[in-house]
Motif scaffolding. Structure first.
Motif, mmCIF file in Angstrom:
data_model
loop_
_atom_site.group_PDB
_atom_site.id
_atom_site.type_symbol
_atom_site.label_atom_id
_atom_site.label_comp_id
_atom_site.label_asym_id
_atom_site.label_seq_id
_atom_site.Cartn_x
_atom_site.Cartn_y
_atom_site.Cartn_z
ATOM 1 N N TYR A 252 0.832 -1.203 0.000
ATOM 2 C CA TYR A 252 0.000 0.000 0.000
ATOM 3 C C TYR A 252 0.868 1.256 0.000
ATOM 4 O O TYR A 252 0.530 2.264 -0.643
ATOM 5 N N GLN A 253 1.989 1.217 0.700
ATOM 6 C CA GLN A 253 2.900 2.366 0.739
ATOM 7 C C GLN A 253 3.364 2.742 -0.666
ATOM 8 O O GLN A 253 3.308 3.908 -1.068
ATOM 9 N N TYR A 254 3.798 1.741 -1.442
ATOM 10 C CA TYR A 254 4.303 2.019 -2.784
ATOM 11 C C TYR A 254 3.165 2.273 -3.776
ATOM 12 O O TYR A 254 3.326 3.026 -4.737
ATOM 13 N N ALA A 255 1.995 1.677 -3.529
ATOM 14 C CA ALA A 255 0.845 1.949 -4.392
ATOM 15 C C ALA A 255 0.424 3.408 -4.280
ATOM 16 O O ALA A 255 0.067 4.053 -5.276
ATOM 17 N N MET A 256 0.488 3.961 -3.078
ATOM 18 C CA MET A 256 0.123 5.365 -2.893
ATOM 19 C C MET A 256 1.163 6.292 -3.507
ATOM 20 O O MET A 256 0.837 7.379 -3.991
ATOM 21 N N LYS A 257 2.421 5.878 -3.526
ATOM 22 C CA LYS A 257 3.440 6.660 -4.240
ATOM 23 C C LYS A 257 3.097 6.733 -5.723
ATOM 24 O O LYS A 257 3.227 7.783 -6.359
ATOM 25 N N ASP A 258 2.631 5.625 -6.267
ATOM 26 C CA ASP A 258 2.253 5.609 -7.682
ATOM 27 C C ASP A 258 1.000 6.447 -7.914
ATOM 28 O O ASP A 258 0.911 7.204 -8.881
ATOM 29 N N ALA A 259 0.030 6.335 -7.017
ATOM 30 C CA ALA A 259 -1.228 7.064 -7.175
ATOM 31 C C ALA A 259 -1.031 8.568 -7.091
ATOM 32 O O ALA A 259 -1.838 9.336 -7.623
ATOM 33 N N ALA A 260 0.043 9.001 -6.445
ATOM 34 C CA ALA A 260 0.310 10.435 -6.319
ATOM 35 C C ALA A 260 0.537 11.093 -7.674
ATOM 36 O O ALA A 260 0.378 12.307 -7.809
ATOM 37 N N SER A 261 0.895 10.300 -8.671
ATOM 38 C CA SER A 261 1.098 10.851 -10.025
ATOM 39 C C SER A 261 0.291 10.063 -11.051
ATOM 40 O O SER A 261 0.775 9.702 -12.108
ATOM 41 N N GLU A 262 -0.959 9.775 -10.726
ATOM 42 C CA GLU A 262 -1.861 8.969 -11.539
ATOM 43 C C GLU A 262 -1.395 7.510 -11.589
ATOM 44 O O GLU A 262 -0.462 7.171 -12.303
ATOM 45 N N ALA A 263 -2.062 6.702 -10.830
ATOM 46 C CA ALA A 263 -1.682 5.295 -10.735
ATOM 47 C C ALA A 263 -1.796 4.598 -12.080
ATOM 48 O O ALA A 263 -2.693 4.883 -12.870
ATOM 49 N N SER A 264 -0.883 3.688 -12.347
ATOM 50 C CA SER A 264 -0.954 2.895 -13.570
ATOM 51 C C SER A 264 -2.101 1.896 -13.460
ATOM 52 O O SER A 264 -2.562 1.557 -12.358
ATOM 53 N N SER A 265 -2.561 1.407 -14.613
ATOM 54 C CA SER A 265 -3.594 0.372 -14.607
ATOM 55 C C SER A 265 -3.108 -0.870 -13.876
ATOM 56 O O SER A 265 -3.896 -1.570 -13.214
ATOM 57 N N GLU A 266 -1.805 -1.165 -13.971
ATOM 58 C CA GLU A 266 -1.268 -2.335 -13.290
ATOM 59 C C GLU A 266 -1.478 -2.226 -11.779
ATOM 60 O O GLU A 266 -1.941 -3.165 -11.127
ATOM 61 N N VAL A 267 -1.121 -1.069 -11.205
ATOM 62 C CA VAL A 267 -1.263 -0.887 -9.758
ATOM 63 C C VAL A 267 -2.736 -0.894 -9.357
ATOM 64 O O VAL A 267 -3.113 -1.498 -8.339
ATOM 65 N N CYS A 268 -3.594 -0.272 -10.152
ATOM 66 C CA CYS A 268 -5.035 -0.291 -9.858
ATOM 67 C C CYS A 268 -5.568 -1.726 -9.832
ATOM 68 O O CYS A 268 -6.370 -2.090 -8.958
ATOM 69 N N CYS A 269 -5.140 -2.540 -10.780
ATOM 70 C CA CYS A 269 -5.598 -3.938 -10.822
ATOM 71 C C CYS A 269 -5.135 -4.725 -9.600
ATOM 72 O O CYS A 269 -5.877 -5.545 -9.059
#
Length: 338
Positions: A252-269
Motif C-alpha cells: 500500500y505504501q508504494y501503491a500510494m506513491k504511484d497514485a500520487a502521479s496517476e496510478a498505472s492500470s497495473e497498480v489499480c488492478c
C-alpha cells in the motif's frame, strides 16, 4: 539485384524451423544457422536448406550469438530471422520486389512484425516496425558543402513487408532467468533492459520471480536519479511483488506513491485484486474500474482492459448484480483476443 545472407540463431526449434525456412529460403543467397545447443532435430531440419550450420556454446547472451552468426555472412545484406517467424505469400512477393529494387544506399530495411498480442509477448501492440535487413558493410559518406561532416545515422527504409510471429510458447521464464543472472553477477541493467525485465515479470513472472525482483526495483524507486517513466515501472513491480509476498503495508505504501502521479492500470488492478480477495467487492470495483477506464497500462496492456473487466465481472457476480455483470461481459466480448 542485392544478395542476402540469412542469419539465424536456434535451439530446439524442430516444431517451427521448417515452416520458417520454407517461407524465405528462395529469397536468400546463403543461409547461416547457428545452433546454441539443440537436443532435438533442429540441425537435421536446417540441413535440408543449408550446409552452413555452426555450433555456438550458449553463454546467456543473445547478442554474442547473433554477432557470431553475422560474422559468417558474406553477402551484401544480412536478414536476421527467428525460427518462429513466417513470411506469407503476399509478403514473400513484397520481399522479392524489395530485393530486386533496393537502392544500394539503404543500410537498414525495417519490416512490420505482426501477431504480437495473440501470443502473450511483452509488447503492447500487435504490429510494429523492426529493423530486419542490414547492409553488411557500411560506407562512410561526407555530407555538407562546407563544415563537412561524416553522416553517422544509417539510411533506413521502412518497407511494407510484414512478418508473422507465431511462437509455440512464451519465452518469459528463460528471459527472466537471464535478468536474474545478470543482476547476481553485479551487472547493471540499462533503462531499456529494466523495462523489459518488468514487462516479462508482468507477463510471465511466477510468484517467486516477482518476490525475488522486489529489492532491485525498490533500489530504483529510492534512487534520486531515476526518471519519471522508470519510477512508475519500478513502482508497479514493487507493488506486485509485495502483493505476492503478502506484505500488505509495503504494498500500500508504494501503491500510494504511484497514485500520487496517476496510478498505472497495473497498480489499480493489483489493489482491485487485493480487495476482491478480502471480499470487499465495492472497493475492488472502484480500483478495477479505474484500471479499465481512467488510467493507462505501462507494462502489460491486458491490465488496462481484459484483466480489470474480468475483475469487475467477478465482483458484480459475487454481489449478485446481474445487470452490471452482463454489461461488463459485453464490454469484455468486444476486446480482441490476446
Amino acid at each position: 539485384m542485392i544478395r542476402i545472407s540469412l542469419c539465424m540463431i536456434v535451439k530446439n526449434e524442430e516444431k517451427v524451423l521448417d515452416r520458417c525456412l520454407a517461407s524465405v529460403f528462395d529469397l536468400m543467397d546463403e543461409i547461416i544457422i547457428v545452433d546454441t545447443g539443440s537436443t532435438d532435430r533442429t540441425k537435421e531440419i536446417a540441413g535440408k536448406y543449408t550446409g552452413r550450420i555452426y555450433d555456438f556454446a550458449w553463454c546467456d547472451d543473445f547478442s554474442k550469438a547473433r554477432n557470431f552468426a553475422f560474422e559468417k555472412a558474406a553477402c551484401d545484406y544480412i536478414y536476421s530471422a527467428d525460427a518462429d517467424e513466417v513470411l506469407d505469400e503476399e509478403n514473400h512477393e513484397k520481399f522479392r520486389l524489395l530485393k530486386e529494387n533496393l537502392m544500394p544506399e539503404v543500410e537498414i530495411v525495417q519490416m512490420y512484425y505482426g501477431n504480437q498480442l495473440a501470443n502473450g509477448t511483452v509488447y503492447n501492440f500487435d504490429r510494429e516496425l523492426r529493423p530486419k535487413l542490414f547492409k553488411r558493410l557500411r560506407n562512410f559518406v561526407w555530407t555538407e558543402p562546407v563544415h563537412e561532416t561524416v553522416r553517422l545515422l544509417p539510411l533506413v527504409y521502412d518497407s511494407e513487408i510484414e512478418i508473422t510471429h507465431k511462437p509455440e510458447h512464451n519465452h518469459g521464464d528463460r528471459d527472466i532467468t537471464i535478468f536474474e543472472q545478470l543482476l547476481a553477477r553485479g551487472e547493471a541493467l540499462s533503462k531499456r533492459l529494466t523495462d523489459f525485465y518488468a514487462r516479462e515479470l508482468f507477463v510471465a513472472g511466477t510468484k517467486e520471480q516477482l518476490i525475488h525482483a522486489k529489492d532491485y526495483f525498490i533500489s530504483i524507486v529510492k534512487d534520486s536519479e531515476t526518471d519519471a517513466d522508470r519510477l512508475k515501472t519500478a513502482l508497479a513491480v514493487v507493488v506486485r511483488s509485495c502483493f505476492e509476498a503478502g506484505d500488505v503495508l509495503t504494498m500500500y505504501q508504494y501503491a500510494m506513491k504511484d497514485a500520487a502521479s496517476e496510478a498505472s492500470s497495473e497498480v489499480c488492478c493489483i489493489l482491485g485484486e487485493y480487495y476482491q480477495n478480502r471480499q470487499d467487492y465495492e472497493e475492488a470495483i472502484l480500483w478495477f474500474y479505474n484500471a479499465a477506464y481512467e488510467q493507462q497500462s505501462i507494462l502489460n496492456i491486458r491490465y488496462q482492459r481484459k484483466i480489470p473487466l474480468e475483475g469487475l465481472i467477478a465482483c458484480y457476480h459475487a454481489l449478485s448484480m446481474s445487470e452490471q455483470e452482463a454489461y461488463y461481459q459485453k464490454e469484455l466480448s468486444c476486446i480482441e483476443p490476446g
